[in-house]
Scaffold this motif. Structure first.
Motif, PDB file in Angstrom:
ATOM      1  N   LEU A 166     -10.760  -0.893  -4.060  1.00  0.00           N
ATOM      2  CA  LEU A 166      -9.627  -0.362  -3.278  1.00  0.00           C
ATOM      3  C   LEU A 166     -10.014  -0.082  -1.824  1.00  0.00           C
ATOM      4  N   ARG A 167     -11.288   0.127  -1.573  1.00  0.00           N
ATOM      5  CA  ARG A 167     -11.727   0.379  -0.200  1.00  0.00           C
ATOM      6  C   ARG A 167     -12.155  -0.905   0.510  1.00  0.00           C
ATOM      7  N   THR A 226      -6.273   3.324   1.182  1.00  0.00           N
ATOM      8  CA  THR A 226      -6.831   2.152   0.491  1.00  0.00           C
ATOM      9  C   THR A 226      -6.305   0.906   1.180  1.00  0.00           C
TER      10      THR A 226
END
Ligand SMILES: [Zn+2]
Length: 440
Positions: A166-167, A226
Motif C-alpha cells: 500500500l505504500r 496510501t
C-alpha cells in the motif's frame, strides 16, 4: 477501412445529439456535421444509439491454465457481443500472474487473439514486492490483492506485507476485500450443510462481517496515506456507508450480479449464483443502487468468471465461485436501468467515463475526436434473446448464464474496436482487433 455512421443518436461526453460519425484510420475524425468530402463504408443508423464501447475493469478470462472454462479468444468474443470493447483481466490463473516474466508471457500469448482491447493486472504475493516495484504504470493497470482466498491460490492476508504494498506500489491496487479469518470460521460452520437445509447457505458461509471488517481496515489504512486503490465488488450496505467518507485515493466497484439478485434468490439459483463475495440481502442490494447513484460506488465491473455448468452442478462445497456475465451485458444493464429509472448515460459513467478517468486511459473511452473508435450501435427498440444452457448461440466458452432464456430489451447491431468492424448482426467480422491499453 474508414466508416461513416449516419443519422445516429450520438452519446457524446457533453450530451446526446443526432448526427453522423466518421472513422478514419481507426480513430474518430468527426461527429455531427461531417465534411462533405468524407469517405468510407456507410452504415445507416437512424433510430439507433452510437455509444462508446464499455470498459470492463474486472474480468477473469482464465488464461493460462484454466482454459477449459474460457480463454482470451472466447471470452473477448463474449465481451464484444455484450458491448464491451476494453477489458482488464485478473491474475488468478495457473500459474498466477505474479512475476514480470509471467506478465510479459501472458501479454505475448494474447497478442492478436483478443477481440477486445485489454489490460493485464498483476497479482500480489507475500514475496513479490520487488517485482511490484518494477511494474510499468503505462502498461499495467494495477495489482490485485486477494485479502481472502477465492478462485486460485492467490491469498495475501498478512497485514504488514499488505501495508508495504500500500505504500510502495507504483500502480493502483485492487482489493478483494473479505477478511480471511472470518470466512474460514464461517465456512467451517456452514460448509457441511446443504441448500435444502439453508436457503441462503453461501451468504452464511461468506458473511457480511468478512467484507465489512476488511473494508473498515482498508479505509483506516487509506486515511493514513496510501497509493490509490479500488475496492472490488462491494456487496454490503455497511461498506457503502463507510465508503461515503472515503479519502479521494479510494474508489470502489460493484457488479451487475449484485444489482440484479440477492441472497433471497439463492432458493432459485443455488450454485449458479455462488460467487465471492457472496450475494447479500435485499437491503444491501438497495444500498448498492443508492451508492452507485450517489457516486459513492464509482464503477461497475462484471467480474465475468466463467465455469462449466457441470462444475456448477457439483455439491455446494465443491462448486466453484463465479458467474459469467459478459455475453449480453449492455441489454442487461439497459433492462436493470429501466427498472430503476436510470438512463443509459448512468451506465456510460460507470463503465466508460469513470474507468477512463481513474485509469487515465490514453486516447480511449468517450466518443472524442482523435480517440480510438471503440463503439457500439445499439437499437433501443430491439430485443436480445439469451439462449438456453449449452446453446451454441452463447458467446463465451461455458455456454450458460443465469439469464438463460430471458428476453432483454434493446439489441446491439454493430461493434467497432479500434475502428475495425468486429461484430455485426450476431456475427464476428474479420480478425480480432484488440490491442493492449496504454495508461497515463
Ligand atoms: Zn473477480
Amino acid at each position: 477501412m474508414n466508416w461513416i455512421i449516419r443519422d445516429a443518436r450520438l452519446f457524446l461526453p457533453e450530451g446526446e445529439r443526432e448526427g453522423d460519425a466518421w472513422i478514419v484510420n481507426g480513430r474518430w475524425a468527426a461527429f455531427g456535421q461531417i465534411p462533405s468530402c468524407a469517405h468510407g463504408l456507410a452504415v445507416q443508423a437512424k433510430g439507433a444509439y452510437l455509444l462508446p464501447g464499455l470498459i470492463d475493469t474486472h474480468v477473469h478470462f482464465r488464461e493460462p491454465g484454466l482454459t477449459h472454462k474460457g480463454n482470451f479468444y472466447t471470452e473477448s468474443r463474449a465481451a464484444v457481443a455484450g458491448g464491451v470493447t476494453t477489458v482488464f483481466d485478473m491474475p488468478n490463473t495457473y500459474p498466477p500472474t505474479t512475476t514480470l516474466e509471467r506478465w510479459e508471457a501472458k501479454l505475448q500469448a494474447i497478442m492478436g487473439r483478443s477481440w477486445a482491447n485489454f489490460g493485464l493486472y498483476f497479482g500480489a504475493t507475500a514475496d513479490n514486492l520487488s517485482d511490484i516495484r518494477r511494474l510499468d504504470p503505462h502498461r499495467v493497470p494495477g495489482v490485485k490483492v486477494f485479502l481472502a482466498a477465492s478462485t486460485g491460490e492467490l491469498l495475501l492476508d498478512n497485514e504488514e506485507i499488505v501495508r508495504r504494498i500500500l505504500r510502495e506500489s507504483p500502480v493502483r491496487l485492487l482489493f478483494h476485500s473479505e477478511r480471511e479469518v472470518i470466512v474460514q470460521a464461517a465456512r467451517a460452520k456452514w460448509e457441511s450443510h446443504s441448500w435444502e437445509e439453508v436457503p441462503d447457505l453461501h451468504t452464511k458461509a461468506r458473511p457480511s462481517e468478512a467484507c465489512i471488517e476488511s473494508t473498515r481496515w482498508l479505509l483506516q489504512e487509506a486515511h493514513q496515506g496510501t497509493v490509490p486503490f479500488h475496492i472490488l465488488h462491494v456487496t454490503t450496505a455497511e461498506e457503502v456507508g463507510m465508503l461515503a467518507e472515503r479519502p479521494p485515493t479510494v474508489s470502489a466497484e460493484t457488479c451487475p450480479v449484485y444489482l440484479q439478485w440477492s441472497a433471497e434468490d439463492f432458493s432459485t439459483y443455488r450454485n449458479l449464483l455462488k460467487c465471492n463475495p457472496s450475494l447479500k440481502y435485499h437491503r444491501d442490494r438497495e444500498a448498492l443502487w443508492q451508492g452507485l447513484m450517489a457516486g459513492i460506488l464509482d464503477t461497475v465491473g462484471t467480474d465475468h468468471a466463467p465455469h462449466l455448468l457441470e462444475e456448477k452442478k457439483l455439491p455446494y462445497p465443491q462448486a466453484p465461485s463465479g458467474v459469467p456475465s459478459l455475453g449480453f451485458l449492455l441489454p442487461w444493464l439497459w433492462q436493470l436501468g429501466q427498472q430503476r429509472g436510470v438512463p443509459l448515460q448512468f451506465w456510460l459513467e460507470k463503465m466508460v467515463y469513470a474507468p477512463a478517468r481513474l485509469w487515465r486511459l490514453r486516447d480511449r473511452g468517450p466518443l472524442c475526436e482523435g480517440y480510438w473508435a471503440d463503439a457500439v450501435l445499439f437499437h433501443p427498440t430491439g430485443q436480445t434473446h439469451v439462449p438456453e444452457e449449452h446453446s451454441p448461440l452463447h458467446y463465451g466458452k461455458c455456454r450458460w448464464s443465469p439469464l438463460n432464456g430471458a428476453v432483454l430489451p434493446g439489441a446491439i447491431s454493430h461493434v467497432w474496436v479500434n475502428g475495425e468492424l468486429s461484430f455485426a448482426h450476431g456475427r464476428f467480422q474479420g480478425a480480432p482487433a484488440g490491442r493492449p491499453v496504454e495508461l497515463g
